[in-house]
Design an enzyme around this catalytic site. Structure first.
Site, short mmCIF file in Angstrom:
data_model
loop_
_atom_site.label_atom_id
_atom_site.label_comp_id
_atom_site.label_asym_id
_atom_site.label_seq_id
_atom_site.Cartn_x
_atom_site.Cartn_y
_atom_site.Cartn_z
N GLU A 65 0.83 -1.21 0.00
CA GLU A 65 0.00 0.00 0.00
C GLU A 65 0.86 1.26 0.00
OE1 GLU A 65 -2.87 -0.44 -0.89
OE2 GLU A 65 -3.05 -2.56 -0.40
N HIS A 108 1.75 2.12 -3.51
CA HIS A 108 0.69 2.92 -4.16
C HIS A 108 0.77 4.36 -3.68
CE1 HIS A 108 -1.55 -0.18 -6.23
NE2 HIS A 108 -1.83 -0.86 -5.14
ZN ZN Z 1 -2.54 -2.83 -4.92
#
Ligand code: ZN
Length: 681
Positions: free
Chosen positions: A465, A468
């Site tokens: 995460e 991202h």
């Molecule tokens: Zn992802």
């Protein structure tokens, strides 16, 4: 009192936002936007500064108001918020359809996209917009435009209902165990959490539920076969007619309706089926290309997966006198086998992954790679006391912020994700709006005063995460539509996230975040070695599981509407080709497959593997040049992370790697290359 959603500030006032603010704010902004857009269109000459810039500005105001609402709906769901969200969402969906079908808008965008000498990010943004006007049916006749609008509205409602059913079913079932003898094998952390859950409801004993942090330890560690079966049955029948807590959340008819509408939408726009439609905005060009890609991976991995399962079966027979593995045995005996082969359990590692150390290590890695500093920020409003806020600094200057919401709790959607709170963009007054991200996970909350201790799997989720997040926060793009992850084709979006996971699997980087929570001792070398050796444990089985999801999704959206095709048949057919583990006849996995029925992965689940080719191949440059090579890190930052969606992923990748992507690194990392091939690659 002013409506907090109507004050466009750097960070939302989470403590003030109430469900009753949602609809009035959205109504007001949509009405303002409609008026302003008409005014913009009435100008006699239209160019970037007097048209696109203010157009982006007004839509950004809407995004900034809607983002905290959608976010709160995911992390502190309530009945009032759910209703407000759902009615506002249908208004938003109508608004977006209206813009997408507005011919005057379309003509303006098209004309501007043909302007000579546009800067790259503007060119890409305008081209994407022109494509999206087509995908919104701008070229359709009046009657068909209306039908398109109705379909989009229907799809949005159905996918929200699908997600709500999964959430409600997940929370409707609980299992109270009073006799601690029934809990043999279950780790202390999970027991303590179950005990605390019981206490919170004034019950004696241990309370388990279907949230992943509660389900996972039971299915993986409980020696009690009937407890495993009971939880597995409930978990795998969530939101189906067989769910033990009731059939009122059954998603099956809803799925059929969704698929009908998706097919109709695709046909209306001139596509053969929804798979074709989905690829119109992706990096992969044709369904055949996707299917060939997935089937080739299957060919590489099915035999290995079969061998692994055979080995597991023999192991259970020999050591545990289990003649036939049931579906609820697979995770349990796999863990036993892993412990025997590598003498290492996920749980034994937990003391070495206290959350704070892991965060420090992660930030240290990001600093070494990209020269970025991450610091905690105090006194910022959030939606829950567990949430922390951090700032990203480049040479002392604040460039981005993020909220970190890590623990599982009631009324919070399961899984892990990165969401956009604010997008980096240049405002009309030339100031910069800095990017702000939400990073959300569902780890076990710490029990009592103890530090939160993560599993290595949790660590890798956090890295994912955060990857991202970096894509969103390190972007240098100034046009919101292609800033950060915006405008990045769906099947390339997982590149930065899967890329960063590599850093929690490397002998040089693990010591940066693995420290014992009490003694501060680093992970003993023999445990480190075992952790790395176990990386490719059952890699064939892991690969075919992902391929099963990806093929099911893609084939379902390709074949829907043909005679005799049902969801179950497609799933069964795919399983007969690639699955190697037993499937219970009650298995209703499809009823909670939220990725494709209430997320954005419809005819796009293959994206994980597709992007993994890119991420593995990008990482292989670091393997060649040094894991912390400053130039390589800088190149990744400038060629990939900073560019966001301003250029095609193929071009960006080639700029970073110096050549087109190759699948070899993915196969090597997954243990799917023979030694010979491995040497050659
Ligand atoms: Zn992802």
């Amino acid at each position: 009192m002013t409506n907090p959603l109507l004050v466009d500030v750097e960070l939302p006032s989470f403590e003030r936002i109430q469900a009753e603010h949602v609809e009035p704010a959205i109504d007001k902004i949509l009405a303002d936007n409609r008026t302003l857009i008409n005014e913009l269109l009435n100008q006699s000459t239209r160019h970037w500064d007097n048209f696109i810039a203010p157009y982006e500005e007004l839509n950004n105001r809407l995004d900034n108001a809607w983002s905290p609402v959608a976010h709160l709906h995911g992390v502190v769901n309530s009945e009032a918020l759910r209703q407000a969200y759902s009615s506002a969402q249908s208004k938003l969906s109508a608004y977006h359809t209206e813009l997408g079908q507005n011919e005057a808008l379309y003509q303006t965008f098209k004309q501007l996209s043909e302007t000579d000498a546009l800067p790259q990010e503007r060119k890409r943004y305008l081209d994407n917009c022109v494509r999206d006007f087509h995908l919104s049916g701008v070229h359709l006749s009046g009657e068909k435009k209306q039908r398109y609008a109705d379909i989009v509205q229907g799809l949005s409602e159905l996918s929200t209902r699908f997600g709500n059913n999964v959430l409600d079913a997940t929370h409707a079932w609980e299992k109270l165990v009073s006799d601690p003898d029934q809990l043999a094998g279950i780790p202390d952390t999970a027991r303590a959490a179950a005990k605390q859950a019981a206490q919170q409801k004034a019950l004696d004993g241990y309370l388990f539920n279907l949230e992943y942090p509660s389900f996972f330890p039971v299915i993986t560690y409980s020696d009690n076969r009937s407890l495993r079966e009971e939880m597995y049955r409930a978990y795998m029948t969530r939101a189906s007619e067989l769910f033990p807590a009731g059939a009122q959340w059954d998603n099956q008819n809803l799925v059929n309706e969704l698929l009908d509408l998706r097919l109709e939408l695709a046909n209306l726009l001139g596509y053969e089926n929804y798979a074709h439609y989905s690829l119109a905005s992706k990096m992969a060009s044709t369904p055949a290309e996707v299917l060939t890609f997935l089937n080739e991976l299957a060919e590489r991995s099915v035999a290995l997966a079969q061998d692994e399962f055979q080995y597991l079966t023999e192991f259970a027979r020999e050591h545990f006198q289990i003649d036939e593995l049931a579906p609820w045995d697979v995770a349990y005996f796999s863990e036993k086998l892993r412990q025997q082969q590598f003498d290492l359990s996920q749980e034994a590692l937990r003391p070495y992954f206290p959350l704070n150390r892991v965060l420090e290590g992660l930030f240290d890695i990001v600093h070494r790679l990209y020269g970025i500093d991450v610091k905690a920020l105090d006194a910022i409003e959030t939606w829950h006391p567990d949430v922390q806020v951090f700032g990203l600094y480049d040479q002392g200057q604040l460039i981005a912020q993020f909220y970190l919401d890590l623990y599982s709790r009631p009324h919070k959607k399961g899984g892990a994700w990165m969401g956009e709170c604010r997008v980096r963009r240049r405002r009309s007054d030339l100031s910069l709006q800095l990017p702000v991200a939400y990073l959300v996970c569902n780890f076990n909350a710490p029990v009592g005063d103890q530090a939160a201790l993560l599993t290595h799997r949790d660590v890798s989720t956090l890295f994912h995460e955060f990857g991202h997040g970096l894509h969103h926060m390190l972007t240098q793009v100034e046009c919101a539509g292609v800033s950060g992850i915006n405008g990045v084709p769906w099947d390339a979006v997982e590149l930065p996230s899967q890329f960063l996971e590599n850093w929690c699997w490397h002998p040089e980087t693990i010591p940066l975040f693995a420290r014992h929570y009490e003694t501060g001792a680093s992970l003993p070398p023999e445990m480190l070695e075992k952790l790395l050796a176990a990386k490719n444990f059952q890699s064939g089985m892991q690969m075919v599981r992902q391929l099963e999801f990806a093929l099911f999704d893609f084939e379902l959206h390709s074949a829907w509407g043909q005679s005799g095709v049902t969801v179950q048949k497609v799933l069964d057919e795919v399983r007969s080709r690639v699955s190697v583990i037993p499937v219970a006849d009650f298995n209703r996995f499809q009823c909670s497959f939220s990725h494709i029925f209430s997320g954005g992965y419809a005819a796009g689940y293959y994206s994980y593997k597709w992007a993994e080719v890119l991420s593995a191949d990008a990482f292989s440059r670091f393997e060649e040049e040094g894991i912390f090579n400053r130039q390589t890190g800088l190149d990744f930052r400038t060629h990939i992370l900073e560019q966001g969606g301003s250029q095609s992923p193929q071009v960006l990748f080639e700029a970073f790697r110096g050549r087109a992507p190759e699948v070899t690194a993915l196969l090597r990392h997954s243990g799917l290359l023979s030694n010979d091939e491995s040497k050659a690659g």
